[in-house]
Structure formats: C-alpha cells, structure tokens
Design a protein around this motif. Structure first.
Motif, PDB file in Angstrom:
ATOM      1  N   VAL A 159      61.721 141.020  44.659  1.00 39.78           N
ATOM      2  CA  VAL A 159      62.110 140.810  46.053  1.00 39.78           C
ATOM      3  C   VAL A 159      60.865 140.610  46.897  1.00 39.78           C
ATOM      4  N   GLU A 160      60.895 139.620  47.779  1.00 37.09           N
ATOM      5  CA  GLU A 160      59.795 139.392  48.716  1.00 37.09           C
ATOM      6  C   GLU A 160      59.904 140.406  49.845  1.00 37.09           C
ATOM      7  N   THR A 161      58.973 141.331  49.895  1.00 35.24           N
ATOM      8  CA  THR A 161      59.014 142.403  50.890  1.00 35.24           C
ATOM      9  C   THR A 161      58.029 142.123  52.022  1.00 35.24           C
ATOM     10  N   GLY A 162      58.243 142.798  53.136  1.00 31.44           N
ATOM     11  CA  GLY A 162      57.296 142.742  54.240  1.00 31.44           C
ATOM     12  C   GLY A 162      57.268 141.448  55.009  1.00 31.44           C
ATOM     13  N   ALA A 163      58.313 140.645  54.921  1.00 25.48           N
ATOM     14  CA  ALA A 163      58.337 139.368  55.632  1.00 25.48           C
ATOM     15  C   ALA A 163      58.899 139.542  57.044  1.00 25.48           C
ATOM     16  N   ASN A 164      58.483 138.665  57.950  1.00 29.83           N
ATOM     17  CA  ASN A 164      59.085 138.568  59.277  1.00 29.83           C
ATOM     18  C   ASN A 164      60.105 137.445  59.249  1.00 29.83           C
ATOM     19  N   VAL A 165      61.349 137.775  59.532  1.00 24.90           N
ATOM     20  CA  VAL A 165      62.448 136.812  59.425  1.00 24.90           C
ATOM     21  C   VAL A 165      63.150 136.700  60.770  1.00 24.90           C
ATOM     22  N   ILE A 166      63.345 135.473  61.220  1.00 23.81           N
ATOM     23  CA  ILE A 166      63.976 135.256  62.513  1.00 23.81           C
ATOM     24  C   ILE A 166      64.812 133.984  62.467  1.00 23.81           C
ATOM     25  N   VAL A 167      65.969 134.027  63.116  1.00 27.16           N
ATOM     26  CA  VAL A 167      66.819 132.854  63.300  1.00 27.16           C
ATOM     27  C   VAL A 167      66.828 132.521  64.788  1.00 27.16           C
ATOM     28  N   LYS A 168      66.647 131.231  65.095  1.00 29.48           N
ATOM     29  CA  LYS A 168      66.646 130.787  66.483  1.00 29.48           C
ATOM     30  C   LYS A 168      67.739 129.743  66.694  1.00 29.48           C
ATOM     31  N   ASP A 169      68.252 129.675  67.931  1.00 28.89           N
ATOM     32  CA  ASP A 169      69.148 128.579  68.262  1.00 28.89           C
ATOM     33  C   ASP A 169      68.544 127.753  69.398  1.00 28.89           C
ATOM     34  N   ASN A 170      69.184 126.635  69.724  1.00 29.10           N
ATOM     35  CA  ASN A 170      68.631 125.721  70.712  1.00 29.10           C
ATOM     36  C   ASN A 170      68.847 126.181  72.155  1.00 29.10           C
ATOM     37  N   LEU A 171      69.419 127.371  72.350  1.00 33.58           N
ATOM     38  CA  LEU A 171      69.547 127.958  73.686  1.00 33.58           C
ATOM     39  C   LEU A 171      68.533 129.085  73.869  1.00 33.58           C
ATOM     40  N   ASN A 172      67.523 129.093  72.996  1.00 35.34           N
ATOM     41  CA  ASN A 172      66.427 130.071  73.054  1.00 35.34           C
ATOM     42  C   ASN A 172      66.860 131.496  72.714  1.00 35.34           C
ATOM     43  N   ASN A 173      67.980 131.650  72.031  1.00 36.68           N
ATOM     44  CA  ASN A 173      68.364 132.957  71.505  1.00 36.68           C
ATOM     45  C   ASN A 173      67.631 133.190  70.188  1.00 36.68           C
ATOM     46  N   GLU A 174      67.172 134.406  69.988  1.00 35.66           N
ATOM     47  CA  GLU A 174      66.491 134.772  68.755  1.00 35.66           C
ATOM     48  C   GLU A 174      67.181 135.974  68.124  1.00 35.66           C
ATOM     49  N   TYR A 175      67.342 135.911  66.800  1.00 35.20           N
ATOM     50  CA  TYR A 175      68.009 136.974  66.053  1.00 35.20           C
ATOM     51  C   TYR A 175      67.026 137.479  64.999  1.00 35.20           C
ATOM     52  N   LEU A 176      66.582 138.724  65.185  1.00 38.76           N
ATOM     53  CA  LEU A 176      65.597 139.309  64.283  1.00 38.76           C
ATOM     54  C   LEU A 176      66.288 139.954  63.089  1.00 38.76           C
ATOM     55  N   PHE A 177      65.625 139.858  61.934  1.00 40.93           N
ATOM     56  CA  PHE A 177      66.138 140.450  60.701  1.00 40.93           C
ATOM     57  C   PHE A 177      65.150 141.494  60.201  1.00 40.93           C
ATOM     58  N   THR A 178      65.684 142.603  59.707  1.00 41.17           N
ATOM     59  CA  THR A 178      64.840 143.661  59.161  1.00 41.17           C
ATOM     60  C   THR A 178      65.198 143.897  57.699  1.00 41.17           C
ATOM     61  N   GLU A 179      64.222 144.373  56.956  1.00 40.76           N
ATOM     62  CA  GLU A 179      64.378 144.597  55.525  1.00 40.76           C
ATOM     63  C   GLU A 179      65.239 145.821  55.262  1.00 40.76           C
ATOM     64  N   LYS A 180      66.234 145.652  54.398  1.00 39.06           N
ATOM     65  CA  LYS A 180      67.138 146.756  54.108  1.00 39.06           C
ATOM     66  C   LYS A 180      67.761 146.556  52.730  1.00 39.06           C
ATOM     67  N   SER A 181      67.493 147.490  51.819  1.00 39.38           N
ATOM     68  CA  SER A 181      68.103 147.492  50.475  1.00 39.38           C
ATOM     69  C   SER A 181      67.938 146.159  49.756  1.00 39.38           C
ATOM     70  N   GLY A 182      66.724 145.620  49.788  1.00 42.13           N
ATOM     71  CA  GLY A 182      66.449 144.395  49.057  1.00 42.13           C
ATOM     72  C   GLY A 182      66.900 143.128  49.740  1.00 42.13           C
ATOM     73  N   LYS A 183      67.384 143.235  50.979  1.00 42.38           N
ATOM     74  CA  LYS A 183      67.819 142.061  51.736  1.00 42.38           C
ATOM     75  C   LYS A 183      67.231 142.145  53.138  1.00 42.38           C
ATOM     76  N   TYR A 184      67.362 141.058  53.858  1.00 43.98           N
ATOM     77  CA  TYR A 184      66.999 141.046  55.272  1.00 43.98           C
ATOM     78  C   TYR A 184      68.280 140.924  56.079  1.00 43.98           C
ATOM     79  N   VAL A 185      68.511 141.907  56.951  1.00 50.85           N
ATOM     80  CA  VAL A 185      69.772 142.026  57.687  1.00 50.85           C
ATOM     81  C   VAL A 185      69.474 141.902  59.181  1.00 50.85           C
ATOM     82  N   SER A 186      70.321 141.149  59.888  1.00 52.56           N
ATOM     83  CA  SER A 186      70.094 140.978  61.325  1.00 52.56           C
ATOM     84  C   SER A 186      70.215 142.318  62.047  1.00 52.56           C
ATOM     85  N   GLU A 187      69.327 142.542  63.001  1.00 54.97           N
ATOM     86  CA  GLU A 187      69.324 143.815  63.711  1.00 54.97           C
ATOM     87  C   GLU A 187      70.578 144.000  64.547  1.00 54.97           C
TER      88      GLU A 187
END
Length: 396
Positions: A72-100
C-alpha cells in the motif's frame, strides 16, 4: 476455509502482466518469467459515485507474481477538486484513502484527482463528469444450464434507459449466504487433564448457524451501444447447483455503475488481459493507460483510472428449495464423516489408541466431540471459518 483472493491483488497482477508484456512482446521462443523482469508502478483505483458517503480511493504498487501481499502506498496527500473550487480531502485509513467528509458527485460538475506521494511524485487525472443516472430495476434469478453444461442459478441485472444515454455498464456484487454446521451437538468434550476429558451438555448454540459474505473480484462489464435500445438484461453471477453457498439461504447485492466510454474501455481492456491464458499469447495489450498522469516525471508509469460513475443497487434473497424443491441440498464444505477414534493411551493395541490425538485435537481446536466419536471442528462449529453475527440486512 480461507477466502484469500482480493481485488487489489488481482488488479495489480493484471497490471504486472501488462508491464511484462513490453519486455517479451518481441520474443518468439518460450520464456520463463522471473522476478528480475519486474518493474514497479503505482496503481490507483478511484471510483467516485453519486452516493452521499465517504468516498474511497486505493493507492498501491504492482505486485510480483510470487508476492502474497499488496504494498500500500502510505503517506500520500490525496485531494479531489471540482470546477466550482470545492476541495475534498482524503485521509489514510485501514489501507485506503477515505474522504474526510461525506459527499456525492453531481451532474454538471467536473471532478479531478490529485495525489502527491511522500517521495514527492505528483499525479493528476483528467477532469471527469457524472454520466447519466440510470438505476438498476431488478435482479432476476433463474435456473439455467451454462455453456459448460453445468446446471445452476443465474442472476441477471435489468435496467432500461429510454433516452439511450447510458450505454456503458460495470457491475460488482456482494453475496451473503447462511451456513448450518451439520454436526453441531449440544454436547462438548472438555480436556480436564493430560489423559482425561469430560463430556458436558452446554455447547454454545451460536456455533451452529453462521453467515459468510464475499465480494466479487472479477471485472464485469457490458455495453448496449450496438443494440437497438439501451436495455440491459445481463448475467452478473452464475452459481452451480451443487455449490454449498446456496444450500440454505442466499442473498446477493448487485451494484450497477454507469460510466463513460473511456472508463468502460479501460475496464474492458483490463478484463481481456486478466482472462488471457499466457503473457506469450498472440494477443498483447499494446499501449494500456488510464486517465492519470505523473506530472512531476512524464516517464513515470501510472496504472489505474479515475472514474466518476452513477451507481444504483438491488438486493435479492432466495432459498435452495425455491429452485430445487425435490433435490438434495449441496454438500457441506467438508465431508464431515465421524471419526471412530479410541480414547486410550496404551501402545501396540489393535485397533490403535488415539488418546493423545484426541487430547491435542480438542486443545488445538481441530476436533469436536460428536455422539461418541469426533469430527473436524468446522463440521460442528461454523465460527471456525465464518461469522455467527446476523447481518443487519438479513431476512428469513
């Protein structure tokens, strides 16, 4: 019984297959694949849906054929963005990255994925929009004989888009089945000394009935693009008549994803590669890439797809007798024949003494007492390989 296969490992081995094909595509003689042909690549599995939930993204590395575990790739910064400037941050949890926070993708917006690994590599996806929302209408089970001349129950997913805007579908399923231990008894043998056991009549009845759940690992896709109408009647799951999973009561939850043509093509290619019998077959995958790139190093290999899909689901239940009322139920996972073991400790007797075997088997959890004889533990205690917790959705 050990259910070991996981879709991440399955996917990573497919991807390694692709990488190896580049090394051997020019060979005409037999080639014995070795670990030294391995090339590491990052694997990104991301499907965002129109469900209001904490979305999940998996980031791993390709696996060698002999590897038992996925890195598993650990310690990554993961973010999803949309075209309305909304940002959704993801945090590492149980081997996956889950949206906060829980969110859903909505029509008309463009979404993109950005990942920065702990070693400074930056990955970005193309912008993706939500395809048509076309809900699954029902799951229909029926008795069929497949092309291998096997009788069983086939479960078809059905849906219809009158506007013909869906066209590309992907499916996943989660099956849950009831298990009844055939050799459960209220009696149990308790070891009380090096050469002594006691028979009590207080065995736990919760060890008799269990429920197991397994998720699909195959890539299941279909398209209606070449049909006269956008109507789906697609066989998602076939299970043989003699499979113990349907011996009692069975449930399947089917998820239908409507995705765009590019995502469908990616998953279809993955499926074709995984079903190939040999990396040396004439059918080579060629250039195989998704919609994610490494912008910090254009030569860095990236495998995976950032998918934005509409999803719907249906669950059904049935009993074995609903389809095979006059047929014996499928056999249990073990034959469960009682073993006539002699509880004595002398040497050179006929029949031989099995006292030490019984003592160690009871203490180690491999044997259970059964009306004067003994059976394999899974035959009288289904919690040895399953769970006796009734699922919240279960209906009898």
């Amino acid at each position: 019984m050990h259910f070991k296969t996981e879709i991440i490992k399955h996917t990573n081995k497919i991807i390694l297959f692709f990488l190896l094909s580049f090394f051997i595509s020019s060979c005409s003689e037999s080639y014995n694949l070795q670990t030294d042909t391995y090339e590491e690549a990052i694997v990104i599995e991301a499907t965002l849906t129109n469900e209001l939930k904490n979305q999940e993204i998996k980031i791993t590395k390709t696996s060698r054929f002999e590897d038992e575990e996925v890195t598993v790739e650990t310690g990554a910064n993961v973010i999803v963005k949309d075209n309305l400037n909304n940002e959704y941050l993801f945090t590492e949890k149980s081997g996956k990255y889950v949206s906060e926070s829980a969110f859903e993708v909505v029509s008309g917006r463009q979404y993109s994925l950005e990942i920065k690994t702990k070693d400074g590599k930056v990955y970005k996806s193309s912008s993706e929009t939500l395809p048509t929302v076309s809900p699954i209408t029902d799951i229909t089970p029926s008795v069929v004989v497949n092309n291998k001349n096997e009788t069983g129950i086939q479960m078809n997913a059905n849906s219809y888009d009158a506007n013909r805007t869906s066209n590309y579908y992907r499916y996943e399923y989660e099956e849950t089945f009831k298990i009844v231990a055939p050799r459960w008894t209220s009696e149990r043998a308790v070891v009380t000394g090096p050469k002594n056991i006691r028979i009590d009549d207080d065995n736990d009845p919760a060890k008799k009935i269990c429920y197991s759940t397994q998720k699909s690992t195959d890539i299941i896709v279909t398209s209606t693009n070449n049909l006269t109408e956008d109507r789906v009647n697609f066989p998602v799951r076939f299970i043989k008549q003699d499979d113990y999973k349907i011996a009692q009561r069975y449930s399947i939850l089917v998820r239908q994803y409507v995705e765009n043509k590019a995502a469908y093509t990616f998953h279809k290619t993955m499926k074709e590669i995984s079903s190939s019998t040999s990396v040396l077959s004439p059918k080579q995958p060629g250039v195989f890439s998704g919609n994610i790139r490494c912008i910090s190093n254009v030569d860095e290999k990236v495998m995976g797809y950032f998918d934005v899909a509409s999803v719907s689901s249906q669950r059904i239940f049935f009993n074995y007798t609903d389809f095979f009322p006059s047929t014996d139920k499928p056999a249990y996972i073990s034959e469960c024949e009682p073993m006539k073991l002699n509880f004595c400790f002398e040497a050179n007797t006929t029949p031989p003494c099995d006292g030490y075997t019984i003592i160690s088997g009871l203490q180690g959890g491999g044997l259970l007492y059964y009306f004067g004889s003994y059976v394999e533990a899974i035959c009288g205690d289904c919690t040895k390989f399953s769970s006796n917790v009734i699922p919240s959705f279960w209906k009898e």
